[in-house]
Design a protein around this motif. Structure first.
Motif, PDB file in Angstrom:
ATOM      1  N   UNK A   1      -8.226   9.050  -8.085  1.00 50.58           N
ATOM      2  CA  UNK A   1      -8.637   9.595  -6.777  1.00 50.58           C
ATOM      3  C   UNK A   1      -9.383   8.612  -5.894  1.00 50.58           C
ATOM      4  N   UNK A   2     -10.335   7.876  -6.469  1.00 53.51           N
ATOM      5  CA  UNK A   2     -11.128   6.952  -5.659  1.00 53.51           C
ATOM      6  C   UNK A   2     -10.259   5.844  -5.082  1.00 53.51           C
ATOM      7  N   UNK A   3      -9.341   5.316  -5.893  1.00 51.45           N
ATOM      8  CA  UNK A   3      -8.438   4.266  -5.417  1.00 51.45           C
ATOM      9  C   UNK A   3      -7.443   4.845  -4.418  1.00 51.45           C
ATOM     10  N   UNK A   4      -6.986   6.084  -4.661  1.00 51.64           N
ATOM     11  CA  UNK A   4      -6.050   6.727  -3.742  1.00 51.64           C
ATOM     12  C   UNK A   4      -6.684   6.887  -2.357  1.00 51.64           C
ATOM     13  N   UNK A   5      -7.970   7.248  -2.342  1.00 48.39           N
ATOM     14  CA  UNK A   5      -8.678   7.372  -1.067  1.00 48.39           C
ATOM     15  C   UNK A   5      -8.701   6.037  -0.334  1.00 48.39           C
TER      16      UNK A   5
ATOM     17  N   UNK B   1       0.829  -1.210   0.000  1.00 52.74           N
ATOM     18  CA  UNK B   1       0.000   0.000   0.000  1.00 52.74           C
ATOM     19  C   UNK B   1       0.864   1.260   0.000  1.00 52.74           C
ATOM     20  N   UNK B   2       2.000   1.203   0.665  1.00 56.38           N
ATOM     21  CA  UNK B   2       2.897   2.366   0.675  1.00 56.38           C
ATOM     22  C   UNK B   2       3.439   2.636  -0.728  1.00 56.38           C
ATOM     23  N   UNK B   3       3.830   1.589  -1.412  1.00 58.70           N
ATOM     24  CA  UNK B   3       4.345   1.741  -2.777  1.00 58.70           C
ATOM     25  C   UNK B   3       3.222   2.227  -3.693  1.00 58.70           C
ATOM     26  N   UNK B   4       2.046   1.647  -3.540  1.00 57.81           N
ATOM     27  CA  UNK B   4       0.907   2.031  -4.377  1.00 57.81           C
ATOM     28  C   UNK B   4       0.540   3.492  -4.171  1.00 57.81           C
ATOM     29  N   UNK B   5       0.605   3.959  -2.935  1.00 55.36           N
ATOM     30  CA  UNK B   5       0.249   5.342  -2.620  1.00 55.36           C
ATOM     31  C   UNK B   5       1.125   6.341  -3.378  1.00 55.36           C
ATOM     32  N   UNK B   6       2.360   5.985  -3.634  1.00 51.00           N
ATOM     33  CA  UNK B   6       3.294   6.913  -4.273  1.00 51.00           C
ATOM     34  C   UNK B   6       3.157   6.967  -5.796  1.00 51.00           C
ATOM     35  N   UNK B   7       2.277   6.154  -6.354  1.00 48.82           N
ATOM     36  CA  UNK B   7       2.131   6.115  -7.811  1.00 48.82           C
ATOM     37  C   UNK B   7       1.311   7.300  -8.317  1.00 48.82           C
ATOM     38  N   UNK B   8       1.837   8.041  -9.254  1.00 45.57           N
ATOM     39  CA  UNK B   8       1.185   9.244  -9.770  1.00 45.57           C
ATOM     40  C   UNK B   8      -0.067   8.921 -10.592  1.00 45.57           C
TER      41      UNK B   8
END
Length: 323
Positions: free
Chosen positions: A19-23, A8-15
């Motif tokens: 938005x919905x998935x980032x939330x 999840x940490x790696x995924x969070x940093x993906x540009x």
């Protein structure tokens, strides 16, 4: 750190993350105790708002445009009806926000009310409101960095320790939510403070003080009798300094007040989660008479003078006119 946490940490940093998935990813990180710093700036009903996702209230502002949007829209609808019902168009309208926290409600109502008085004694959150007052050059919002009570005194404040900065309280039992003693803060008896300042008349009042509501209402006895405002009060069921029944709440109010609440629960008393999720996005709401009292949890209860019931908005579609 678990493999899932690392993922999840790696995924969070993906540009490229939508938005919905980032939330969703951020919420999963928070559930693992990972409160990442993510500052943002966005439009907030014509005002500039600067926040951070690591604050749960500001998280809602970022993703849903507001925290407790149905309540926010209800306050706006109510003030609109108050303005429309006044024969004297020159009379100034006043909204009081008791337990303002970061000031979302005060900022929103600054676009609708002539005068806004925000009461918040906890500097960690009141500083954010002060910054937004200055940032937006708001001249009709007065920040009072003091709490309201039934006596002028200093009491120990129990501050939140996590993302939810909205649960700070003078109620020691909130340590059960993780709050920790953060020293003494000043409180004033409401009637005396309103007369000394002076604040003048009050049309609409929001009270959100995490279990301290009975002392706030007791200290405002004369003010409420004089101006008979419509009141939205968050009630913490079973709180030592709250109320234990519909009757005890009515006894703390002037004569001839009626109680309503938002229709957010199922018939068995549990929260209607699907209805709540929809309202969180749209801001729609419906009021029903407040007849039941619960053993735990919290609800927003609306206290309305009987002579003003005709202007009380009983439902809203989620559309609010903001200048």
């Amino acid at each position: 750190m678990s493999l899932a946490h690392s993922f999840y940490r790696v995924l969070w940093r993906q540009s490229w993350l939508r938005p919905r998935l980032r939330k969703s990813v951020y919420k999963k990180l928070c559930a693992r105790g990972d409160q990442l710093d993510f500052p943002f700036s966005k439009d907030f009903y014509g005002l500039r708002f600067e926040g951070n996702l690591n604050n749960s209230i500001e998280f809602s502002i970022y993703y849903y445009d507001a925290f407790e949007k149905p309540l926010l829209y209800f306050l706006g609808d109510t003030l609109h009806n108050i303005n429309s019902s006044q024969p004297d168009s020159d009379r100034l309208t006043c909204f009081c926000d008791v337990g303002a926290n970061i000031g979302q409600h005060s900022l929103f109502m600054s676009r609708l009310a002539d005068q806004v008085h925000a009461f918040e004694p906890f500097a960690e959150v009141s500083n954010r409101l002060r910054r937004h007052i200055k940032l937006n050059q708001l001249e009709n919002v007065e920040l009072h960095r003091i709490g309201l009570s039934d006596a002028t005194e200093k009491l120990t404040f129990y501050a939140p320790t996590g993302r939810n900065q909205g649960i700070g309280s003078f109620d020691a039992s909130t340590t059960g939510k993780g709050n920790q003693a953060a020293g003494e803060l000043a409180l004033a008896r409401g009637d005396e403070y309103f007369e000394e300042f002076p604040i003048g008349r009050v049309d609409l009042m929001k009270i959100d003080v995490e279990g301290f509501e009975s002392k706030v209402l007791a200290g405002l006895e004369q003010t409420l009798q004089q101006y008979r405002p419509i009141i939205v009060c968050e009630v913490s069921y079973s709180g030592e300094m709250s109320f234990d029944s519909v009757e005890s709440l009515l006894q703390s109010l002037p004569a001839d007040y009626a109680l309503f609440t938002f229709n957010t629960r199922k018939t068995d008393g549990s929260k209607a989660r699907r209805r709540g999720a929809r309202a969180r996005k749209t801001g729609g709401y419906e009021l029903i008479p407040c007849t039941d009292w619960r053993e735990s949890g919290q609800d927003d209860i609306i206290a309305c003078p009987t002579e003003k019931k005709s202007i009380l908005p009983m439902q809203g579609t989620g559309r609010i006119p903001v200048p």
